[in-house]
Scaffold this motif. Structure first.
Motif, PDB file in Angstrom:
ATOM      1  N   LEU A 673       0.827  -1.212   0.000  1.00 42.89           N
ATOM      2  CA  LEU A 673       0.000   0.000   0.000  1.00 42.89           C
ATOM      3  C   LEU A 673       0.861   1.261   0.000  1.00 42.89           C
ATOM      4  CD1 LEU A 673      -2.927  -0.758   2.477  1.00 42.89           C
ATOM      5  CD2 LEU A 673      -3.163   0.032   0.125  1.00 42.89           C
ATOM      6  N   LEU A 674       1.885   1.274   0.828  1.00 40.22           N
ATOM      7  CA  LEU A 674       2.747   2.457   0.923  1.00 40.22           C
ATOM      8  C   LEU A 674       3.504   2.683  -0.379  1.00 40.22           C
ATOM      9  CD1 LEU A 674       4.138   2.006   4.553  1.00 40.22           C
ATOM     10  CD2 LEU A 674       2.196   3.371   3.801  1.00 40.22           C
ATOM     11  N   LEU A 675       3.993   1.609  -0.998  1.00 45.95           N
ATOM     12  CA  LEU A 675       4.646   1.748  -2.299  1.00 45.95           C
ATOM     13  C   LEU A 675       3.676   2.308  -3.340  1.00 45.95           C
ATOM     14  CD1 LEU A 675       6.946  -1.314  -3.115  1.00 45.95           C
ATOM     15  CD2 LEU A 675       7.607   1.059  -2.723  1.00 45.95           C
ATOM     16  N   GLY A 676       2.430   1.836  -3.279  1.00 44.66           N
ATOM     17  CA  GLY A 676       1.426   2.330  -4.220  1.00 44.66           C
ATOM     18  C   GLY A 676       1.175   3.822  -4.068  1.00 44.66           C
ATOM     19  N   GLU A 677       1.169   4.302  -2.824  1.00 46.89           N
ATOM     20  CA  GLU A 677       0.983   5.740  -2.602  1.00 46.89           C
ATOM     21  C   GLU A 677       2.172   6.533  -3.126  1.00 46.89           C
ATOM     22  OE1 GLU A 677      -1.805   7.487  -1.235  1.00 46.89           O
ATOM     23  OE2 GLU A 677      -2.544   5.546  -1.923  1.00 46.89           O
ATOM     24  N   ILE A 678       3.374   5.983  -3.007  1.00 46.49           N
ATOM     25  CA  ILE A 678       4.550   6.643  -3.595  1.00 46.49           C
ATOM     26  C   ILE A 678       4.405   6.695  -5.112  1.00 46.49           C
ATOM     27  CG2 ILE A 678       7.041   6.404  -3.978  1.00 46.49           C
ATOM     28  CD1 ILE A 678       7.227   5.204  -1.145  1.00 46.49           C
ATOM     29  N   SER A 679       3.897   5.613  -5.682  1.00 44.71           N
ATOM     30  CA  SER A 679       3.663   5.575  -7.130  1.00 44.71           C
ATOM     31  C   SER A 679       2.658   6.636  -7.555  1.00 44.71           C
ATOM     32  CB  SER A 679       3.177   4.180  -7.532  1.00 44.71           C
ATOM     33  OG  SER A 679       2.943   4.107  -8.928  1.00 44.71           O
ATOM     34  N   GLN A 680       1.564   6.742  -6.803  1.00 43.79           N
ATOM     35  CA  GLN A 680       0.541   7.747  -7.092  1.00 43.79           C
ATOM     36  C   GLN A 680       1.136   9.155  -7.017  1.00 43.79           C
ATOM     37  OE1 GLN A 680      -2.696   7.514  -7.863  1.00 43.79           O
ATOM     38  NE2 GLN A 680      -3.460   9.568  -7.427  1.00 43.79           N
ATOM     39  N   ALA A 681       1.908   9.417  -5.977  1.00 40.23           N
ATOM     40  CA  ALA A 681       2.508  10.738  -5.812  1.00 40.23           C
ATOM     41  C   ALA A 681       3.514  11.025  -6.917  1.00 40.23           C
ATOM     42  CB  ALA A 681       3.186  10.822  -4.445  1.00 40.23           C
ATOM     43  N   THR A 682       4.220   9.998  -7.371  1.00 40.98           N
ATOM     44  CA  THR A 682       5.175  10.166  -8.471  1.00 40.98           C
ATOM     45  C   THR A 682       4.469  10.640  -9.729  1.00 40.98           C
ATOM     46  OG1 THR A 682       6.615   8.452  -7.566  1.00 40.98           O
ATOM     47  CG2 THR A 682       6.863   8.966  -9.908  1.00 40.98           C
ATOM     48  N   GLN A 683       3.335  10.043 -10.025  1.00 47.47           N
ATOM     49  CA  GLN A 683       2.570  10.451 -11.202  1.00 47.47           C
ATOM     50  C   GLN A 683       2.101  11.892 -11.077  1.00 47.47           C
ATOM     51  OE1 GLN A 683       1.951   9.558 -14.133  1.00 47.47           O
ATOM     52  NE2 GLN A 683       0.219  10.885 -14.646  1.00 47.47           N
ATOM     53  N   LEU A 684       1.658  12.295  -9.886  1.00 46.21           N
ATOM     54  CA  LEU A 684       1.203  13.670  -9.687  1.00 46.21           C
ATOM     55  C   LEU A 684       2.311  14.658 -10.017  1.00 46.21           C
ATOM     56  CD1 LEU A 684      -0.756  13.334  -6.301  1.00 46.21           C
ATOM     57  CD2 LEU A 684      -1.722  13.591  -8.590  1.00 46.21           C
ATOM     58  N   ALA A 685       3.538  14.351  -9.602  1.00 47.56           N
ATOM     59  CA  ALA A 685       4.654  15.254  -9.867  1.00 47.56           C
ATOM     60  C   ALA A 685       5.061  15.228 -11.335  1.00 47.56           C
ATOM     61  CB  ALA A 685       5.844  14.886  -8.987  1.00 47.56           C
ATOM     62  N   ALA A 686       5.109  14.031 -11.912  1.00 47.33           N
ATOM     63  CA  ALA A 686       5.585  13.897 -13.293  1.00 47.33           C
ATOM     64  C   ALA A 686       4.699  14.640 -14.287  1.00 47.33           C
ATOM     65  CB  ALA A 686       5.682  12.417 -13.663  1.00 47.33           C
ATOM     66  N   GLN A 687       3.404  14.712 -14.018  1.00 47.15           N
ATOM     67  CA  GLN A 687       2.516  15.323 -14.997  1.00 47.15           C
ATOM     68  C   GLN A 687       2.632  16.846 -15.049  1.00 47.15           C
ATOM     69  OE1 GLN A 687      -1.334  13.951 -13.801  1.00 47.15           O
ATOM     70  NE2 GLN A 687      -1.518  15.396 -12.130  1.00 47.15           N
ATOM     71  N   TYR A 688       3.349  17.439 -14.090  1.00 45.90           N
ATOM     72  CA  TYR A 688       3.603  18.880 -14.180  1.00 45.90           C
ATOM     73  C   TYR A 688       4.502  19.203 -15.366  1.00 45.90           C
ATOM     74  CZ  TYR A 688       1.283  20.887 -10.152  1.00 45.90           C
ATOM     75  OH  TYR A 688       0.324  21.362  -9.288  1.00 45.90           O
ATOM     76  N   VAL A 689       5.422  18.290 -15.666  1.00 49.43           N
ATOM     77  CA  VAL A 689       6.342  18.514 -16.775  1.00 49.43           C
ATOM     78  C   VAL A 689       5.562  18.397 -18.087  1.00 49.43           C
ATOM     79  CG1 VAL A 689       8.428  17.704 -17.914  1.00 49.43           C
ATOM     80  CG2 VAL A 689       8.252  17.621 -15.416  1.00 49.43           C
ATOM     81  N   GLY A 690       5.525  19.483 -18.846  1.00 48.37           N
ATOM     82  CA  GLY A 690       4.737  19.507 -20.067  1.00 48.37           C
ATOM     83  C   GLY A 690       3.292  19.870 -19.829  1.00 48.37           C
ATOM     84  N   GLY A 691       2.957  20.204 -18.578  1.00 50.95           N
ATOM     85  CA  GLY A 691       1.583  20.577 -18.268  1.00 50.95           C
ATOM     86  C   GLY A 691       1.320  22.053 -18.514  1.00 50.95           C
ATOM     87  N   ALA A 692       0.061  22.413 -18.448  1.00 53.58           N
ATOM     88  CA  ALA A 692      -0.364  23.811 -18.579  1.00 53.58           C
ATOM     89  C   ALA A 692      -1.639  23.994 -17.783  1.00 53.58           C
ATOM     90  CB  ALA A 692      -0.585  24.177 -20.049  1.00 53.58           C
ATOM     91  N   TYR A 693      -1.841  25.159 -17.225  1.00 51.92           N
ATOM     92  CA  TYR A 693      -3.069  25.451 -16.508  1.00 51.92           C
ATOM     93  C   TYR A 693      -4.173  25.771 -17.514  1.00 51.92           C
ATOM     94  CZ  TYR A 693      -0.262  25.854 -12.236  1.00 51.92           C
ATOM     95  OH  TYR A 693       0.562  25.592 -11.171  1.00 51.92           O
ATOM     96  N   THR A 694      -5.339  25.196 -17.309  1.00 49.64           N
ATOM     97  CA  THR A 694      -6.458  25.424 -18.214  1.00 49.64           C
ATOM     98  C   THR A 694      -7.657  25.969 -17.436  1.00 49.64           C
ATOM     99  OG1 THR A 694      -7.330  23.170 -17.960  1.00 49.64           O
ATOM    100  CG2 THR A 694      -5.709  23.528 -19.708  1.00 49.64           C
ATOM    101  N   ALA A 695      -8.562  26.622 -18.159  1.00 48.80           N
ATOM    102  CA  ALA A 695      -9.758  27.186 -17.539  1.00 48.80           C
ATOM    103  C   ALA A 695     -10.899  27.173 -18.547  1.00 48.80           C
ATOM    104  CB  ALA A 695      -9.488  28.614 -17.060  1.00 48.80           C
ATOM    105  N   ARG A 696     -12.131  27.218 -18.020  1.00 46.48           N
ATOM    106  CA  ARG A 696     -13.331  27.194 -18.849  1.00 46.48           C
ATOM    107  C   ARG A 696     -14.009  28.566 -18.919  1.00 46.48           C
ATOM    108  NH1 ARG A 696     -16.524  21.761 -18.900  1.00 46.48           N
ATOM    109  NH2 ARG A 696     -14.876  20.216 -18.665  1.00 46.48           N
ATOM    110  N   ASP A 697     -13.322  29.617 -18.509  1.00 45.77           N
ATOM    111  CA  ASP A 697     -13.930  30.946 -18.441  1.00 45.77           C
ATOM    112  C   ASP A 697     -14.405  31.415 -19.811  1.00 45.77           C
ATOM    113  OD1 ASP A 697     -12.936  30.589 -15.942  1.00 45.77           O
ATOM    114  OD2 ASP A 697     -11.483  32.216 -16.021  1.00 45.77           O
TER     115      ASP A 697
END
Length: 911
Positions: A673-697
């Motif tokens: 379980l703890l390894l899985g949470e590290i995996s989840q957190a890794t994905q959260l950080a990795a997706q910032y690279v190449g990301g952009a903030y979007t809005a529906r305004d």
């Protein structure tokens, strides 16, 4: 000559038609002899007459059921809901709503000696009497889904009888269930003035493949005699003067969409109505009034008494939002008593149901009038295994075939957002999941009427083709969070034996109930809402108990763990959030003036910080890293804290989670379980690279934000630094031998279907986390977006570039091989690091050789880094560096492979 014959034949036909027309005008009409049917009394002999919307004639002894259809009801529209009243484990979930999001409006039409069941095509319309109405009639038609033989007829044809078995003892729902009539029976039959309710105990032969893919959970002793109870309703549509309300893309509601060709040609023909209840004030002139007809939820008697208070609180919490728009007690709760004789599937009752499978899910579907979006019925199903938080085989139970299919379709982003926490486990069982995916595809091939985005035997899909949620993924995620909570509380000494205190389970239940009630009110998911507060604010109950821990309960929130236990706030949100109040205002606020203008005023609040919104389809293609499942606060800050918290929890976990006298299986479960949470957190950080903030305004909204804007460079640098330190560095994963020696497998199994694996696949699981991050950073979409975002930057704005990504990775992953070699300093590269370096080499080689898609600049950079690495490895050989046998073999093999790649790339033919 042949053409002349055809012409003469045509003339003869015309002449014959002329004779027929002449005879008709003269009153000489050929008569068609009417068919004689068996006498009504003879057909219904021995049956009990049940008056109602459609009179029923039920002979229980002979298991015969006839439906009377009057001439007056021909071409009248009825809604036909279908659900599973009693299921067969995970294959066919009891309580499941089958045609949610695609409601069937049907009518009956007579055609000679048959009654056609017609499914109305209500997606296209135009104003009656207009030329466009004629065009629609020419272009679109209804569907005839059943032809039902007439069994008897009353004098003058005022009514006919059909055999209900011809209608309901078939695969009417289209889910692959073909009842064997010799073994199937009528389970319940009821008739009311405005609806009829019929249940079929359908017995059929199911495929062994279902059991393999979806898991039988011993629910079906013998697939040759699989039995489920299907519930069919036929009901009148409400006629209460309901006024549809138009949708707005800034606020998330389920939709009922029609194409209105009466609109001007410079407008889209699509008209989208939000799905909502018909709430009207009993006293319209009063600021606060009870509704004429409240939304009443019955808490079914199957709900354990211990949890009923939390269920009730979760349901009634939404009244806070309705009070803001002028309604008192808009939602009410009633406990079902033994004397309350109704079926939860009855369209007249809204229910909260409790079932028992191993799927740990919850769902809140509703029935709507597809022409208007008016909600007329809702039933929440809550699977009790969610609160049995002891670690279960999540990936096998909760939809890994769907996840693998997402990967097969190239939807990597959606897969990672859904299953990142399970990546380490999948890595160690890839062959098993490959076989499951193979069988799953065979099932699809056998039943081509189904697809991934439809309910094919009870898979929990996260979004269907109409934008509606078939089966909410929050339940299984909460089960995981409760399992994690059990482990964390054990480690911190707060839950001896891993038993989570009831109050916290109650909080989790309340949060899930609030979420599912939101669905039944029409609201869709909001996967940005968890970013409303900072991590510090999230642990301040003075804030969270007033406005919620997250902006909307329509998000999926994890259990909240403060890095410092002394600063621990609530574990789960206790109330609905600001977005929820806003969404209810848009859908349910009574409006007496210009509705379009008033709704736009409400929707214009979208740029406000607390009202941030993104939904299911944003999971697959939206580059905004704030769109996630099970995160809190700023996703990057949360990622850093979560990794630190999980690594801290790993230290000494064995002594804290394994009780005296217990086996060590709990240590393995907790570590996974703890390894899985590290995996989840890794994905959260990795997706910032190449990301952009979007809005529906929309243009003109106060403080409107651009549809897309670059993420500040410092956030990219924070993400790359976090991954370099915590995932790619040589100290990122270190575990004590004492821990690894006590990761015992489960020995008690339900048979001999599995052999315990004594060796914990630690190398595979760590590499799976590292490879996931590598794949995300070097994925074609990521690299292309980085280049495209450079164009969006304003003058002098610093943004992330491709060279920064490659430099960061090479520096972190090859830190053991410096640019300048000290021959007196030994070089030791661990197994974990060697595996990571091989994975990185594979990624770079694929980009250079073109086997991995990437922009041209990325290919040049990958080649540059391979050449630089080759030169550094050459320097090691020349300097006669001190290397261990493992390291020496690894580095020499790496150098030889790089040489082959570079030579192959140089000699490759170019057009």
């Amino acid at each position: 000559m042949q053409m002349i014959r055809k012409e003469r034949h045509g003339l003869a036909s015309l002449a014959g038609l002329g004779l027929v027309l002449t005879a008709m005008l003269a009153g000489i009409v050929p008569t068609v002899e009417a068919k004689e049917y068996p006498a009504w009394e003879e057909v219904t002999k021995g049956a009990t007459t049940m008056p109602g919307l459609f009179p029923l004639y039920y002979n229980q002894k002979d298991q015969q059921l006839f439906i009377e259809i009057s001439k007056a009801n021909y071409d009248t529209e009825f809604i036909l809901p279908i659900s599973i009243a009693s299921g067969a484990g995970r294959m066919y979930l009891g309580g499941d709503t089958l045609n949610f999001g695609d409601q069937w409006l049907v009518c009956f039409r007579r055609s000679a000696d048959r009654i056609h069941l017609v499914r109305k095509n209500i997606k296209f319309k135009a104003s009656a009497g207009s030329p466009q109405a004629d065009a629609v009639k020419t272009s679109y038609n209804d569907s005839i889904i059943r032809a039902l033989p007439i069994k008897s007829e009353k004098s003058g044809g005022s009514s006919v009888l059909i055999d209900a078995a011809d209608l309901f003892m078939v695969d009417l729902a289209g889910i692959g269930v073909n009842p064997d009539r010799s073994r199937s029976t009528w389970f319940k039959v009821k008739a009311y003035p405005e609806n009829i309710e019929i249940q079929v105990a359908a017995v059929f032969t199911s495929s062994q493949k279902y059991t393999t893919v979806f898991g039988s959970d011993s629910a079906v002793p013998d697939p040759r005699g699989t039995q489920i109870v299907l519930h069919y309703s036929l009901s009148k549509l409400p006629s209460n003067g309901y006024k549809p309300r138009l949708a707005d893309d800034r606020i998330g509601y389920f939709l009922s969409t029609v194409n209105d060709f009466s609109k001007d040609v410079d407008e889209s023909a699509k008209v989208r109505y939000i799905n909502r209840w018909n709430l009207e004030k009993e006293n319209p002139s009063s600021e606060l009034s009870a509704p004429k007809q409240p939304i009443i939820f019955w808490i079914e008697k199957s709900v354990p008494r211990t949890y009923r208070p939390y269920v009730r609180e979760g349901i009634l919490e939404w009244n806070k939002a309705f009070e803001k728009v002028g309604f008192i007690d808009a939602i009410q709760c009633r406990d079902q008593q033994s004397s309350d004789d109704f079926e939860p599937e009855d369209i007249r009752y809204n229910t909260f149901r409790w079932i028992t499978t191993a799927s740990s899910f919850a769902m809140g579907p509703s029935r709507t009038n597809p022409k208007t979006g008016q909600i007329i019925d809702a039933d929440i199903v809550f699977d009790e295994s969610m609160v049995r938080y002891h670690r279960q085989d999540y990936v096998k139970n909760v939809g890994i075939p769907q996840g693998l299919e997402l990967l097969a379709r190239g939807e990597r982003q959606a897969f990672m957002k859904l299953f990142a926490a399970e990546v380490p486990e999948i890595e160690g069982r890839q062959a098993e999941y490959d076989e499951m995916l193979k069988l799953y595809k065979e099932l699809i091939a056998e039943h081509p009427e189904h697809s991934l985005n439809q309910q094919f035997p009870r898979q929990p899909t996260w979004v269907n083709s109409t934008g509606g949620c078939n089966c909410c993924m929050m339940g299984p995620g909460i089960q995981r969070q409760l399992g994690l909570m059990s482990s964390v509380m054990s480690i911190n000494g707060l839950a001896p034996g891993g038993k989570v205190p009831e109050e916290f389970i109650g909080q989790a239940i309340k949060e899930v109930v609030m979420h599912e009630i939101g669905h039944t009110l029409g609201l869709r998911h909001n996967f940005k809402a968890s970013t409303m507060l900072s991590l510090e604010e999230i642990n301040n109950p003075e804030i969270t108990r007033k406005k919620g821990m997250i902006g909307s309960v329509m998000d999926y929130a994890p259990a909240n763990f403060a890095l410092d236990p002394a600063k621990q706030g609530d574990y789960f949100t206790t109330t609905i959030g600001p977005y929820d109040y806003w969404a209810i205002e848009y859908a349910y606020k009574p409006i007496s003036g210009n509705e379009e203008e008033e709704l736009n005023k409400i929707a214009k609040k979208a740029p406000e910080h607390d009202l941030i919104y993104a939904t299911d389809e944003d999971m697959a293609g939206n580059p905004d890293p704030r769109i996630n499942l099970f995160d809190l606060g700023d996703p990057l800050d949360y990622s850093e804290q979560r990794i630190a918290f999980m690594k801290k929890s790993i230290d000494g976990l064995v002594d804290r989670v394994v009780e005296e006298g217990d086996g060590y299986q709990r240590a393995r479960e907790t570590f996974t379980l703890l390894l899985g949470e590290i995996s989840q957190a890794t994905q959260l950080a990795a997706q910032y690279v190449g990301g952009a903030y979007t809005a529906r305004d929309h243009k003109g909204d106060p403080e409107e934000r651009p549809a897309m804007q670059p993420i500040p460079l410092e956030k990219h640098e924070q993400a790359l630094d976090l991954l370099s330190r915590e995932i790619f560095s040589d100290t990122a994963f270190t575990f004590s031998p004492e821990l690894l020696r006590k990761l015992a497998p489960e020995h008690l199994t339900d048979g001999y279907e599995s052999t315990p694996n004594y060796l914990y696949p630690i190398y595979d699981r760590v590499l799976s986390i590292q490879r996931m991050a590598l794949t995300s950073l070097l994925h074609e979409q990521t690299l292309k977006r980085v280049q495209e975002i450079e164009l969006q930057a304003v003058k002098d704005q610093e943004v992330l570039t491709l060279p920064v990504i490659f430099d960061s990775l090479t520096t972190a992953i090859w830190s053991e091989v410096p640019a300048e070699i000290n021959p007196n300093e030994p070089i030791e590269i661990s197994t974990i690091r060697r595996n990571l370096q091989r994975a990185y080499l594979t990624q770079l080689s694929g980009i250079v050789l073109g086997t991995t898609a990437a922009p041209a600049d990325a290919k040049s950079l990958a080649r540059l880094h391979l050449q630089d690495l080759f030169d550094r490895l050459d320097g090691l050989e020349e300097a006669n560096a001190k290397l261990s046998p493992y390291s020496k073999a690894h580095l020499r093999e790496t150098r030889d492979q790089i040489a082959k790649v570079l030579n192959a790339e140089i000699s490759s033919a170019r057009p």
